[in-house]
Design a protein around this motif. Structure first.
Motif, mmCIF file in Angstrom:
data_model
loop_
_atom_site.group_PDB
_atom_site.id
_atom_site.type_symbol
_atom_site.label_atom_id
_atom_site.label_comp_id
_atom_site.label_asym_id
_atom_site.label_seq_id
_atom_site.Cartn_x
_atom_site.Cartn_y
_atom_site.Cartn_z
ATOM 1 N N ASN A 1 7.640 6.338 -14.387
ATOM 2 C CA ASN A 1 7.950 5.921 -13.017
ATOM 3 C C ASN A 1 6.689 5.527 -12.257
ATOM 4 O O ASN A 1 6.686 4.561 -11.477
ATOM 5 N N ARG A 2 5.630 6.309 -12.475
ATOM 6 C CA ARG A 2 4.358 6.017 -11.806
ATOM 7 C C ARG A 2 3.851 4.635 -12.197
ATOM 8 O O ARG A 2 3.451 3.847 -11.344
ATOM 9 N N ARG A 3 3.880 4.355 -13.489
ATOM 10 C CA ARG A 3 3.353 3.069 -13.955
ATOM 11 C C ARG A 3 4.219 1.904 -13.472
ATOM 12 O O ARG A 3 3.696 0.868 -13.054
ATOM 13 N N SER A 4 5.544 2.088 -13.496
ATOM 14 C CA SER A 4 6.441 1.021 -13.052
ATOM 15 C C SER A 4 6.219 0.695 -11.582
ATOM 16 O O SER A 4 6.112 -0.490 -11.201
ATOM 17 N N SER A 5 6.118 1.719 -10.737
ATOM 18 C CA SER A 5 5.903 1.485 -9.304
ATOM 19 C C SER A 5 4.518 0.907 -9.040
ATOM 20 O O SER A 5 4.347 0.055 -8.166
ATOM 21 N N LEU B 1 0.828 -1.208 0.000
ATOM 22 C CA LEU B 1 0.000 0.000 0.000
ATOM 23 C C LEU B 1 0.861 1.254 0.000
ATOM 24 O O LEU B 1 0.557 2.237 -0.694
ATOM 25 N N ASP B 2 1.939 1.243 0.777
ATOM 26 C CA ASP B 2 2.867 2.383 0.769
ATOM 27 C C ASP B 2 3.464 2.583 -0.622
ATOM 28 O O ASP B 2 3.623 3.720 -1.095
ATOM 29 N N LEU B 3 3.802 1.472 -1.271
ATOM 30 C CA LEU B 3 4.357 1.537 -2.615
ATOM 31 C C LEU B 3 3.347 2.138 -3.592
ATOM 32 O O LEU B 3 3.704 2.957 -4.457
ATOM 33 N N ALA B 4 2.073 1.751 -3.448
ATOM 34 C CA ALA B 4 1.029 2.287 -4.330
ATOM 35 C C ALA B 4 0.840 3.786 -4.107
ATOM 36 O O ALA B 4 0.692 4.551 -5.068
ATOM 37 N N ALA C 1 3.650 5.569 -5.675
ATOM 38 C CA ALA C 1 3.590 5.490 -7.136
ATOM 39 C C ALA C 1 2.734 6.606 -7.714
ATOM 40 O O ALA C 1 3.109 7.244 -8.708
ATOM 41 N N PHE C 2 1.600 6.857 -7.086
ATOM 42 C CA PHE C 2 0.669 7.816 -7.667
ATOM 43 C C PHE C 2 0.889 9.253 -7.196
ATOM 44 O O PHE C 2 0.057 10.127 -7.442
ATOM 45 N N THR C 3 2.015 9.455 -6.534
ATOM 46 C CA THR C 3 2.451 10.828 -6.246
ATOM 47 C C THR C 3 3.644 11.208 -7.113
ATOM 48 O O THR C 3 4.141 12.334 -7.019
ATOM 49 N N MET C 4 4.107 10.276 -7.945
ATOM 50 C CA MET C 4 5.226 10.560 -8.846
ATOM 51 C C MET C 4 4.752 11.405 -10.023
ATOM 52 O O MET C 4 3.611 11.291 -10.471
#
Length: 381
Positions: free
Chosen positions: A142-146, A128-131, A134-137
């Motif tokens: 980079n957003r899609r990869s994370s 969840l932290d990773l998600a 990701a969507f603050t990039m």
């Protein structure tokens, strides 16, 4: 672009009337026509308490005194009304609450030297932290990869908690529901990633696949909680707490064709057998309600367990209602995704929907999203 939607904090008279006369029904986070199953309204919570202990029955109080009362739900659910208001932060909060409940259960299970593995919750929280990150990039690649990395972790969580749920259901465990709820959150988190990426078709497919997995297991769990003699829930001592209507609603989730008369006929012989030999039911009771290895710790061997078992039944019925409500809300999320695609708007524009001229009234807990005409969507609930 002008959308064929009305977004309002006011409960339309025709919706209130339809709910009252039975031509409309609320199923999860949608209101639909009973006969055609067409969606006439989506419900979106506004500033409600996100705690699972929050009595969501407050949503059924008088939201608009001039519009009457909408009985939304008297049941606590782990999921919100609407996928648009259950983002990663809310999922994380729900996850922490489930983990705490399992830790409390561990204290009881220690008496029989049984351990609960909660280590996987840390992995789920990390995903969840990773998600969130990701969507603050700012860079799309980079957003899609994370996001895809987070999705892989959510997929792993789905496999883990499906297995845990199956094991606990097979053992008729009292913590099976906690794993089923965790499984729901794992599917929701994965689908939410796809929605954030505007991959609507994939999000819808994952909701549909998750619904099959979750629904079948909740069905097994509810059959356990109904016990070998469901008429026990209609005992005279539960007058004012449990009535035939509540029990019928449980059965109607299992089989929508049933009504109160049919359910009562199903229980006629059960009532007779229960009165004739109540001890026979006690001997066959599922450990999901009463586990003598755990619940009898510290009790004298000559104590009668019946009063304690019977005292649990109203709460057990609430658990069934809660699981059904959570499942319906999960399945109703599909209609939002279908509507987004059918209306040709993005998920992020859907999130931004709000009344253009209305000021939110004090105490308003819901926002209503009403299509200009009922939407014919693929049945999923």
């Amino acid at each position: 672009m002008s959308l064929p939607l009305t977004v309002t904090f006011m409960l339309a008279d025709w919706i209130g009337k339809g709910l009252t006369d039975g031509t409309l029904e609320r199923v999860g986070g949608v209101i639909r026509d009973v006969s055609t199953k067409q969606i006439v309204t989506w419900l979106r919570e506004q500033g409600s308490n996100n705690s699972t202990t929050n009595q969501l029955g407050e949503l059924g109080r008088s939201l608009q005194l001039t519009q009457g009362i909408l009985q939304v739900s008297s049941t606590v659910s782990i999921l919100n009304l609407g996928v648009s208001v259950i983002g990663f932060a809310v999922i994380l909060q729900r996850l922490k609450e489930l983990e705490q409940r399992l830790q409390q259960a561990q204290k009881l299970l220690n008496h029989i030297n049984r351990k609960i593995d909660v280590s996987f919750y840390a992995n789920f929280r990390a995903a969840l932290d990773l998600a969130v990150n990701a969507f603050t990039m700012t860079k799309i690649e980079n957003r899609r990869s994370s996001a895809l990395q987070a999705i892989n972790r959510f997929l792993e969580a789905e496999h883990i908690y499906t297995e845990f749920a199956d094991i606990e259901i097979e053992q008729q465990s009292q913590i099976a529901d906690e794993y089923l709820l965790t499984l729901s959150l794992a599917y929701l988190a994965e689908a939410r990633c796809y929605l954030e990426l505007e991959e609507h078709d994939t999000a819808l497919r994952r909701f549909q696949e998750g619904s099959i997995v979750i629904h079948s297991r909740i069905q097994k769990y509810i059959n356990l909680l109904l016990t070998s003699n469901p008429a026990v829930y209609l005992q005279p001592q539960f007058r004012g707490q449990i009535d035939l209507r509540r029990l019928t609603r449980i059965y109607q989730w299992l089989d929508p064709t049933l009504n109160e008369n049919v359910v009562f006929d199903m229980q006629r012989m059960n009532l007779f057998m229960l009165a004739k030999d109540p001890n026979k039911w006690i001997e066959s009771i599922s450990a999901a309600i009463w586990d003598s290895k755990v619940d009898w710790v510290g009790k004298a061997i000559w104590d009668d367990p019946k009063p304690q078992i019977y005292a649990r039944l109203p709460k057990t019925l609430e658990v069934m209602e809660s699981m059904i409500e959570t499942n319906r809300r999960f399945e109703s999320y599909q209609t939002e995704v279908q509507a987004i695609s059918q209306l040709g708007i993005s998920f992020h524009d859907w999130l931004k929907l709000t009344p253009s001229t209305e000021i939110k009234p004090d105490g308003a807990e819901l926002m209503y999203i009403i299509p200009s005409k009922p939407l014919e969507l693929q049945p999923s609930i």
